[in-house]
Design a protein around this motif. Structure first.
Motif, PDB file in Angstrom:
ATOM      1  N   UNK A   1       3.075  -8.940  11.831  1.00  0.00           N
ATOM      2  CA  UNK A   1       4.406  -9.134  11.250  1.00  0.00           C
ATOM      3  C   UNK A   1       4.625  -8.014  10.242  1.00  0.00           C
ATOM      4  N   UNK A   2       5.730  -7.314  10.369  1.00  0.00           N
ATOM      5  CA  UNK A   2       5.969  -6.194   9.460  1.00  0.00           C
ATOM      6  C   UNK A   2       7.460  -6.017   9.192  1.00  0.00           C
ATOM      7  N   UNK A   3       7.747  -5.468   8.004  1.00  0.00           N
ATOM      8  CA  UNK A   3       9.120  -5.067   7.691  1.00  0.00           C
ATOM      9  C   UNK A   3       9.289  -3.563   7.917  1.00  0.00           C
ATOM     10  N   UNK A   4       8.194  -2.911   8.285  1.00  0.00           N
ATOM     11  CA  UNK A   4       8.209  -1.456   8.385  1.00  0.00           C
ATOM     12  C   UNK A   4       8.489  -1.050   9.841  1.00  0.00           C
ATOM     13  N   UNK A   5       9.721  -0.620  10.073  1.00  0.00           N
ATOM     14  CA  UNK A   5      10.124  -0.304  11.449  1.00  0.00           C
ATOM     15  C   UNK A   5       9.354   0.887  12.006  1.00  0.00           C
ATOM     16  N   UNK A   6       9.010   1.831  11.124  1.00  0.00           N
ATOM     17  CA  UNK A   6       8.245   2.997  11.588  1.00  0.00           C
ATOM     18  C   UNK A   6       6.860   2.547  12.049  1.00  0.00           C
ATOM     19  N   UNK A   7       6.270   1.635  11.265  1.00  0.00           N
ATOM     20  CA  UNK A   7       4.963   1.112  11.632  1.00  0.00           C
ATOM     21  C   UNK A   7       5.046   0.335  12.954  1.00  0.00           C
ATOM     22  N   UNK A   8       6.102  -0.423  13.098  1.00  0.00           N
ATOM     23  CA  UNK A   8       6.293  -1.177  14.348  1.00  0.00           C
ATOM     24  C   UNK A   8       6.300  -0.223  15.542  1.00  0.00           C
TER      25      UNK A   8
ATOM     26  N   UNK B   1       0.816  -1.223   0.000  1.00  0.00           N
ATOM     27  CA  UNK B   1       0.000   0.000   0.000  1.00  0.00           C
ATOM     28  C   UNK B   1       0.846   1.268   0.000  1.00  0.00           C
ATOM     29  N   UNK B   2       0.293   2.330  -0.597  1.00  0.00           N
ATOM     30  CA  UNK B   2       0.974   3.624  -0.529  1.00  0.00           C
ATOM     31  C   UNK B   2       0.791   4.183   0.896  1.00  0.00           C
ATOM     32  N   UNK B   3       1.553   5.234   1.244  1.00  0.00           N
ATOM     33  CA  UNK B   3       1.518   5.705   2.636  1.00  0.00           C
ATOM     34  C   UNK B   3       0.122   6.106   3.117  1.00  0.00           C
ATOM     35  N   UNK B   4      -0.693   6.715   2.250  1.00  0.00           N
ATOM     36  CA  UNK B   4      -2.025   7.165   2.692  1.00  0.00           C
ATOM     37  C   UNK B   4      -2.908   5.958   3.025  1.00  0.00           C
ATOM     38  N   UNK B   5      -2.864   4.935   2.171  1.00  0.00           N
ATOM     39  CA  UNK B   5      -3.673   3.740   2.439  1.00  0.00           C
ATOM     40  C   UNK B   5      -3.123   2.943   3.612  1.00  0.00           C
ATOM     41  N   UNK B   6      -1.813   2.919   3.730  1.00  0.00           N
ATOM     42  CA  UNK B   6      -1.201   2.232   4.877  1.00  0.00           C
ATOM     43  C   UNK B   6      -1.675   2.893   6.172  1.00  0.00           C
ATOM     44  N   UNK B   7      -1.737   4.211   6.155  1.00  0.00           N
ATOM     45  CA  UNK B   7      -2.170   4.936   7.348  1.00  0.00           C
ATOM     46  C   UNK B   7      -3.624   4.594   7.697  1.00  0.00           C
ATOM     47  N   UNK B   8      -4.476   4.477   6.676  1.00  0.00           N
ATOM     48  CA  UNK B   8      -5.888   4.131   6.929  1.00  0.00           C
ATOM     49  C   UNK B   8      -5.973   2.760   7.590  1.00  0.00           C
ATOM     50  N   UNK B   9      -5.162   1.822   7.119  1.00  0.00           N
ATOM     51  CA  UNK B   9      -5.160   0.478   7.723  1.00  0.00           C
ATOM     52  C   UNK B   9      -4.646   0.567   9.163  1.00  0.00           C
ATOM     53  N   UNK B  10      -3.608   1.370   9.367  1.00  0.00           N
ATOM     54  CA  UNK B  10      -3.071   1.504  10.732  1.00  0.00           C
ATOM     55  C   UNK B  10      -4.128   2.063  11.688  1.00  0.00           C
ATOM     56  N   UNK B  11      -4.911   3.031  11.200  1.00  0.00           N
ATOM     57  CA  UNK B  11      -5.971   3.605  12.046  1.00  0.00           C
ATOM     58  C   UNK B  11      -6.964   2.510  12.441  1.00  0.00           C
ATOM     59  N   UNK B  12      -7.320   1.644  11.477  1.00  0.00           N
ATOM     60  CA  UNK B  12      -8.275   0.565  11.759  1.00  0.00           C
ATOM     61  C   UNK B  12      -7.688  -0.449  12.741  1.00  0.00           C
TER      62      UNK B  12
END
Ligand SMILES: Nc1ncnc2c1ncn2[C@@H]1O[C@H](COP(=O)(O)OP(=O)(O)OP(=O)(O)O)[C@@H](O)[C@H]1O
Length: 224
Positions: free
Chosen positions: A174-181, A149-160
Motif C-alpha cells: 500500500x503506497x501513496x507514492x505513485x512513482x514507487x507504484x 524515509x528520505x529518497x535515498x533510504x526509500x530507494x534502499x527499501x525498494x531494492x530490498x
C-alpha cells in the motif's frame, strides 16, 4: 497463487470495504492505491489475518504484515531481527544465526549489537524488513513502508522489496507514492471508499485508467 481473496467484506461505522477478488502469484508485486481512508490498511490487515472478514475468505501461505511504523523492541538490533523466528519456535542460537544473515543482507550487520531504538528511520525500516524476511514468508504485506524515509533510504527499501519478489515472494504494497507504484508494481488495485473500483497491470492502469475515480486520483485531483 500464494494469496487469494474472494468476496471480502468488512463494515465499520460509515465505511464498508468490498473486494470481490484478489490473487497474488509468487514473485508478484501488487500495489494498492487509493485516497486516505479508502481502506488500504484495512485490506492489508484482512489479508494478514489480523482482522476477521465479515464475509468472504482469504487463503494463502505464510504472511507477514508490516505496519507503517513497525514496533521495535527495546533490545538490540539482533534481538529484534531474531524475534519473529523465536515466535515461530526456532531455537535461540539458530534464530540468532539466521537473523545475522538477514541483517547482513539489509546492510545492518555492523549495528547488530546496537540498541534498536537508536537506529535512524531508514535503518529501522531495514531492520523491520530483516525481521520479516527472517521467517521466510511467502507473502509480505507492507503498509507505506517508505512513508517516513528520505529518497535515498526509500530507494534502499525498494531494492530490498524488489529482491524479495525476485526470490519468489509475493508483495502487497500500500503506497501513496505513485512513482514507487510504477517502479515496483506489476499489478495495481485502486480502492475508493472501500470499493475495488479498478485493477490491472500497473503500466496499463497508469497509461489508460478506465474508471473516472482512478483517472482523477492519478491526475492528483483526489486528495481526500
Ligand atoms: N478499527 C476500526 N474501527 C472503526 N473504523 C475503522 C477502524 N479501522 C479503520 N476504520 C475506518 O475505515 C476506513 C478505512 O481506513 P484505512 O485505515 O483502511 O484507510 P487507508 O486507505 O489505509 O487510509 P490512509 O491512506 O490514510 O492510511 C476509515 O474510514 C477508518 O476511519
Amino acid at each position: 497463487m500464494i494469496l487469494q481473496a474472494e468476496d471480502l467484506t468488512l463494515t465499520f461505522p460509515g465505511f464498508r470495504l468490498r473486494v470481490p477478488r484478489l490473487a497474488l502469484a509468487p514473485g508478484e508485486v501488487l500495489v494498492v492505491l487509493g485516497p486516505s481512508g479508502s481502506g488500504k490498511t484495512t485490506l492489508l490487515r484482512l489479508l494478514a489475518g489480523l482482522l476477521p472478514p465479515e464475509g468472504g475468505r482469504v487463503t494463502g501461505g505464510l504472511r507477514v504484515y508490516l505496519p507503517q511504523t513497525p514496533p521495535l523492541l527495546h533490545r538490540s538490533v539482533l534481538d529484534n531481527a531474531a524475534f519473529g523466528l523465536l515466535l515461530h519456535g526456532v531455537p535461540r542460537e539458530k534464530a540468532r544465526q539466521r537473523a545475522q544473515a538477514r541483517l547482513k543482507e539489509v546492510g545492518l550487520e555492523a549495528l547488530a549489537h546496537r540498541p534498536a531504538h537508536r537506529l535512524s528511520a531508514g535503518e529501522a525500516a531495514r531492520l523491520a524488513l530483516a525481521r520479516a524476511l527472517a521467517v521466510e514468508p511467502e507473502v509480505l504485506l507492507l503498509d507505506e513502508p517508505t512513508a517516513n524515509l528520505d529518497p535515498a533510504n526509500a530507494l534502499r527499501v525498494e531494492v530490498l522489496l524488489r529482491r524479495a519478489a525476485e526470490e519468489g515472494r509475493g508483495v502487497v504494497l500500500a503506497t501513496h507514492n505513485l512513482f514507487q507504484a510504477r517502479r515496483l508494481g506489476h499489478h495495481l488495485l485502486f480502492l475508493h471508499r472501500g470499493e475495488a473500483v479498478e485493477e490491472g497491470p500497473v503500466a496499463e492502469v497508469f497509461a489508460a485508467p478506465k474508471d473516472p475515480r482512478t483517472q482523477a486520483f492519478l491526475r492528483g485531483e483526489m486528495v481526500f
